[in-house]
Enzyme design. Structure first.
Site, PDB file in Angstrom:
ATOM      1  CG  HIS A 218     106.326  28.874  74.920  1.00 22.11           C
ATOM      2  ND1 HIS A 218     106.385  29.703  76.029  1.00 22.11           N
ATOM      3  CD2 HIS A 218     107.204  27.681  75.454  1.00 22.11           C
ATOM      4  CE1 HIS A 218     106.624  29.007  77.094  1.00 22.11           C
ATOM      5  NE2 HIS A 218     107.354  27.836  76.593  1.00 22.11           N
TER       6      HIS A 218
ATOM      7  CG  HIS B 288     103.171  27.819  83.493  1.00 25.12           C
ATOM      8  ND1 HIS B 288     102.619  26.941  84.137  1.00 25.12           N
ATOM      9  CD2 HIS B 288     103.783  27.441  82.382  1.00 25.12           C
ATOM     10  CE1 HIS B 288     102.854  25.637  83.421  1.00 25.12           C
ATOM     11  NE2 HIS B 288     103.432  25.942  82.260  1.00 25.12           N
TER      12      HIS B 288
HETATM   13  N1  ADP Z   1     112.595  39.306  76.977  1.00 24.93           N
HETATM   14  C1  ADP Z   1     114.070  38.834  76.938  1.00 24.93           C
HETATM   15  N2  ADP Z   1     114.880  39.654  77.183  1.00 24.93           N
HETATM   16  C2  ADP Z   1     116.079  39.204  77.056  1.00 24.93           C
HETATM   17  N3  ADP Z   1     116.402  37.767  77.056  1.00 24.93           N
HETATM   18  C3  ADP Z   1     115.435  36.929  76.522  1.00 24.93           C
HETATM   19  C4  ADP Z   1     114.152  37.604  76.549  1.00 24.93           C
HETATM   20  N4  ADP Z   1     113.379  36.455  76.369  1.00 24.93           N
HETATM   21  C5  ADP Z   1     114.010  35.400  76.188  1.00 24.93           C
HETATM   22  N5  ADP Z   1     115.469  35.696  76.392  1.00 24.93           N
HETATM   23  C6  ADP Z   1     116.431  34.900  76.143  1.00 24.93           C
HETATM   24  O1  ADP Z   1     116.411  33.963  75.041  1.00 24.93           O
HETATM   25  C7  ADP Z   1     116.889  32.840  75.449  1.00 24.93           C
HETATM   26  C8  ADP Z   1     115.881  31.754  75.077  1.00 24.93           C
HETATM   27  O2  ADP Z   1     115.186  31.240  76.024  1.00 24.93           O
HETATM   28  P1  ADP Z   1     114.753  29.938  76.475  1.00 24.93           P
HETATM   29  O3  ADP Z   1     115.608  29.636  77.940  1.00 24.93           O
HETATM   30  O4  ADP Z   1     115.118  29.183  75.298  1.00 24.93           O
HETATM   31  O5  ADP Z   1     113.568  30.170  76.723  1.00 24.93           O
HETATM   32  P2  ADP Z   1     112.527  29.324  77.415  1.00 24.93           P
HETATM   33  O6  ADP Z   1     113.128  28.924  78.444  1.00 24.93           O
HETATM   34  O7  ADP Z   1     111.328  30.120  77.576  1.00 24.93           O
HETATM   35  O8  ADP Z   1     112.157  28.039  76.256  1.00 24.93           O
HETATM   36  C9  ADP Z   1     117.228  32.797  76.742  1.00 24.93           C
HETATM   37  O9  ADP Z   1     118.370  33.178  77.204  1.00 24.93           O
HETATM   38  C10 ADP Z   1     116.438  33.977  77.350  1.00 24.93           C
HETATM   39  O10 ADP Z   1     117.032  34.458  78.530  1.00 24.93           O
END
Ligand code: ADP
Lengths: 618, 79, 228, 79
Positions: free
Chosen positions: A71, A122
């Site tokens: 996650h 979620h």
């Molecule tokens: N499916 C996706 N496509 C593009 N970017 C993604 C994707 N999943 C995650 N990201 C990007 O990866 C980065 C890491 O996510 P993060 O904000 O740390 O996740 P979380 O909020 O779930 O902990 C974020 O900038 C998010 O936009």
């Protein structure tokens, strides 16, 4: 969980009050640690030992295990998500102020305004406790948007449930809708879109995705980094409790093995209860702090709580960080460092503040009755150091926690049955041929749960609050005025047909984008950016990984084709029941801009008789 | 006919925003000395005499309370 | 006094949501809006007060139960007794009832769900400070959005309100919450303090609301405050 | 420190849609013999020893309950 036959780390010294400090860890290299129960693989645990040059302390183990979880670390998806970046041209990037890698993407929408938007899942918590799971899902995504410096202005909720007639759906759906409504309504965020889809594959694994949209001035973006030696780290919002600690209770049960009857900590609920009022006040408080220029960096606390916020802030900063856990305001008694660091108590934020601004910061927090506490500071070392009761319990390079987690190139394999399911085609199906049959088909479709009115759901959501909603349900896309003077507005839509995606993951993701794009376009807005929430089965199932890889490629290629960038997203793996994965469900959100909201186009056949109906496309 | 009371309270470790809101408001109204407030639900049931304790427990557990986040207690009272 | 000389205060409690909308409606009617803060025992010299919608202090205990103790409400109650016009919308209505400025209480919707929908109302009392711009019997379309909007009072109170013609609006074409006698809004004996569950501030412009039927309430008050 | 329980119940003559909904749902779940259900609130307070009964009554009457529609009862319990 059965007792481990080994002497546990916690008991290595006998006393239960003893702190597993870094020094203690260095002295007791052989102490067994329950890393597997915490979800770490053998080689991952070895890597942590390699990084630290000793065994991790309990607190460190807790941090690494949550931060290296799928996650938080995106360890299975990272190699594929890179493709979004590769497919994005300079031209597409021109309007992007923040992109993949930040809490949420930010897009310039003209006139000095910027918009940030993101979808998060979620799913599992909403199955366990529909109301609170869905509520805290909304709370989490709203804090993500706040962390960008934006005022949250709207939410949307793409939902997937098991069959409408299933008894469990009668438990899950009303709870989820009440949770989303209860939380969003209380925050004063209009709900301007979403989806409700029923399918067998979601029966024990509903999808509760929540989108939030925020608005800010394009030069007011806040970033999550800790810079400036001597700057203070302030934790503000709700107190930290034992809720939502999940896997870490493995550690707790070892540490507190003496008094299990007292608190029964082995069975700590991994459920969090949301407090939307506290979050509403937190929003107003944050916005006032930003306006007053009192914040150097800010991060929301979501999954992985303080572990995540401190390591991400420090990792993105230019120095180290020191935290005194004794300063963290607690709601429960006797919490140990691992629990404090892993608690997922909601409605908390973490800010980096110049020492000279601390008093001003506190004053704003007092005005809003928000608890705020200095818990540490930015240091000039490299490491994130955390103390508890005068002993060092964490001493780690923050990047190894937040950014340099394991990365897997999981095996992927187009399943043989794919040919079988695509071999079928609609030509073999009986078609209605008479007027009577057509009528019957039409009525059946209108009554089917997947097509009938969504009013039961949407009437529980406030779509008027803030007075800027120009279009909401039943419009194809939600439209919001963001500037009363100029009439500038934005539009959003989320879509995904997972059955198409099952037949052809590459094409299905493209269709999802195309649909969201069209839904924004038909409001009269111009699509400008894409976000997503990629809901799939187990990352360890090669067929699922193939679906995932195909969907990412499809979405990225289609975005390039349409010339609008993917600015962020979220991945949710392990959505399955036993070994059956859900239908691959890459929910796609599109953001659009409309220069003048008075020119929006409402959904529906016109108001005047005699209008012509035209069908476009083929 | 028996009267049955079912008390349903948020579990200790679970956040109770309702109780907290009450606790915070009391001092503002000049009431001091209340250190903690938890808010739950109270159900009063009129129950036929042949409904046994086991059934009542089942009703409380599966229906009146949400055992994921709430504790419950059933007791018969004089009517 | 010019129109802009009429100053209408809008209270913000922690958890207020429609305070911005109420201020917008005040401005659109031609008056000037003044922000009032829950913790200040000060009405800043305003000519009238609006208690807006939202979830003051979270409304966890009972809607409006905590807000009635806010320092600003002590001033509102005092001013209302002197005859200052006061309007409570949704949560504001709940607060005015809890504070004793209006009789009765708002309880959980009979359907047990929060309801957000466009609602038809019939204007009944059109002599109160807040309703002079409406024709008696006029049908208005204004949003409702609440979980606890079921108006309840004992029969004698209801009879008294009815007898004195103090029902401002009644739900028509469906009662969204089970409210007694379909009551959507009432006024005090002098016709100056008014409370209603529907949101006139969300019906001031057909662009963002179903109609502009709500604007009349703000214009009505302005007529009283700034006699032509 | 004393533990105090305040029960707040809808008055008999006031409609209680929540209790009603529970009562209606029970037979559908196979639970028979429950003829009436009323749903109210239960508060548990931790109270300093110098807070007297009169103060507690005031808190219940003026704040925890709305006497227009609710009855209340305060009792001290063993802690
Ligand atoms: N499916 C996706 N496509 C593009 N970017 C993604 C994707 N999943 C995650 N990201 C990007 O990866 C980065 C890491 O996510 P993060 O904000 O740390 O996740 P979380 O909020 O779930 O902990 C974020 O900038 C998010 O936009």
């Amino acid at each position: 969980m059965t007792e481990t036959p080994h002497e546990s780390a916690a008991r290595a010294d006998g006393g239960s009050e003893r702190v597993d400090s870094t020094e203690h860890a260095a002295r007791t290299p052989e102490a067994a640690q329950p890393y597997r129960e915490l979800g770490l693989a053998d080689d991952e645990y070895e890597r942590i030992r390699g990084i630290l040059g000793r065994r991790p302390t309990e607190a460190e183990l807790a941090m690494y295990s949550v931060m290296w979880s799928e996650h938080c670390s995106y360890k299975s998806s990272k190699v594929h998500l890179k493709y979004f970046g590769e497919a994005t041209t300079e031209q597409m990037r021109s309007k992007m102020i923040a992109g993949i890698g930040e809490n949420a993407g930010v897009v310039d929408v003209g006139d000095g305004w910027a918009v940030t938007f993101k979808v998060e899942s979620h799913n599992h918590p909403s199955y366990v406790e529909p109301h609170q799971g869905a509520a805290t899902g909304v709370g989490g995504i709203v804090r993500d948007i706040m962390a960008m410096g934006a005022r949250p202005v709207a939410v949307a909720d793409p939902l997937r449930f098991g069959p409408a007639e299933a008894t469990d759906t009668a438990r899950v759906l009303p709870g989820v809708v009440e949770g989303i409504g209860g939380y969003g309504n209380c925050l004063g965020l209009p709900n301007i879109g979403g989806e409700v889809v029923f399918d067998e594959s979601y029966a024990s694994n509903p999808l509760v995705n929540a989108m939030c949209v925020g608005v800010l001035k394009s030069d007011e973006v806040q970033l999550a980094h800790a810079s400036g030696t001597g700057n203070k780290v302030i934790l503000f919002g709700a107190r930290t409790g034992l809720d939502g600690i999940g896997g870490v209770s493995v550690l707790a049960s070892e540490t507190f093995s003496g008094d299990e009857t007292g608190s029964g900590r082995k069975k700590l609920p991994s459920v969090q209860v949301g407090d939307p009022f506290t979050e509403k006040v937190l929003i107003e408080c944050c916005l006032e702090l930003y306006r007053s220029g009192l914040v150097v960096g800010v991060q929301d606390l979501g999954g992985a709580g303080l572990s995540c916020a401190t390591s991400e802030l420090a990792s993105a900063g230019d120095g180290g960080m020191w935290i005194d856990l004794d300063e963290v305001p607690l709601r429960a008694e006797g919490m140990n460092p691992a629990e404090i660091l892993s608690s997922e108590s909601q409605e908390r934020m973490c800010a980096i503040v110049r020492p000279t601004d601390v008093e001003g910061f506190m004053e704003v927090c007092r005005k809003w009755d928000v608890t705020a506490t200095v818990i540490g500071e930015v240091t000039d070392g490299e490491n994130l150091r955390i103390d508890w009761r005068g002993e060092r319990v964490v001493d780690v390079p923050p990047r190894t926690v937040a950014d340099e987690g394991p990365v897997y190139e999981r095996p992927l394999q187009r399943p043989a049955e794919q040919d079988l399911i695509t071999a079928d085609n609609p030509d073999t199906l009986a078609r209605p041929s008479t007027a009577e049959e057509l009528r019957e088909t039409l009525l059946r479709m209108a009554a089917s749960p997947n097509l009938c009115s969504r009013d039961w759901v949407t009437s529980q959501y406030d779509h008027y609050v803030r007075g800027n909603t120009v279009l909401a349900q039943p419009s194809d896309g939600g439209v919001l005025r963001i500037d009363e003077e100029s009439g500038r507005g934005i539009a959003v839509a989320t879509d995904c047909n997972a059955r198409y995606t099952r037949l052809d993951p590459y094409g299905g993701a493209q269709l999802a984008l195309a649909e969201a794009y069209r839904n924004v376009a038909v409001t009269g807005s111009k699509p400008v950016a894409v976000t997503n929430c990629l809901n799939f089965g187990s990352a360890e199932d090669p067929a699922v990984m193939w679906q995932f890889q195909q969907a990412v490629r499809g979405l990225a290629d289609a975005s390039a084709e349409l010339g609008i960038p993917v600015t962020g997203g979220n991945v949710s793996f392990y959505n399955q029941t036993g070994s059956s994965p859900i239908l691959p469900t890459p929910v796609v959100g599109v953001l659009g801009v409309i220069d003048d909201v008075t020119r929006r186009i409402p959904t529906g056949i016109g108001a005047a008789p005699g209008e012509s109906l035209l069908l476009l496309g083929d | 006919m028996a009267r049955v009371v079912v008390d349903v309270m948020p579990k200790q470790e679970i956040l109770d925003p309702q109780g907290q809101a009450v606790a915070n408001a009391l001092p503002r109204q000049g009431f001091e000395g209340i250190s903690q407030v938890r808010q739950g639900k109270r159900f009063e049931l009129e129950v036929a005499d042949d409904v046994d304790d086991e059934t009542l427990a089942k009703i409380a557990e599966s229906f009146l309370a949400n055992p994921v986040i709430e504790d419950w207690a059933v007791r018969r009272v004089e009517s | 006094m010019s129109a802009a000389g009429a100053r209408i205060g809008v209270i913000t409690f922690p958890g207020s949501l429609d305070d911005g909308d109420a201020r917008r409606a005040v401005r659109r009617s031609g008056a000037s809006d003044v922000s009032l803060w829950h913790a200040d025992a000060d009405l800043r010299g305003v000519d009238a007060v609006i208690v807006p919608g939202g979830f003051s202090y979270g409304d966890y205990l009972r809607c409006g139960a905590i807000a009635k103790f806010a320092p600003v409400m002590t001033e509102v109650v005092r001013a209302a007794e002197r005859g200052m016009p006061v309007l409570g919308v949704c949560n504001g209505f709940q607060v005015l009832c809890e504070a004793g400025l209006l009789p009765g209480v708002l309880t959980r919707n009979e359907g047990l769900h929060y309801v957000c929908r466009d609602q038809w109302l019939r204007a009944e009392n059109t002599t109160s400070t807040w309703t002079t711009r409406y024709e008696p019997g006029a049908d208005l379309l204004i949003p409702v959005k609440h979980g606890e909007g079921c108006y309840v009072a004992d029969e004698s109170t209801l009879d008294e309100i009815e007898g004195e013609g103090r029902v401002l609006f009644r739900y028509v074409d469906g009662n969204p919450n089970g409210s007694r006698r379909d009551i959507a809004g009432i006024t005090d004996a002098r016709g100056r303090v008014a409370g209603l569950m529907p949101h006139p501030e969300h019906a001031i412009d057909p662009l963002t609301g179903p109609t502009d039927d709500g604007l009349g309430m703000f214009l009505s008050a302005l007529d009283t405050l700034v006699p032509a």
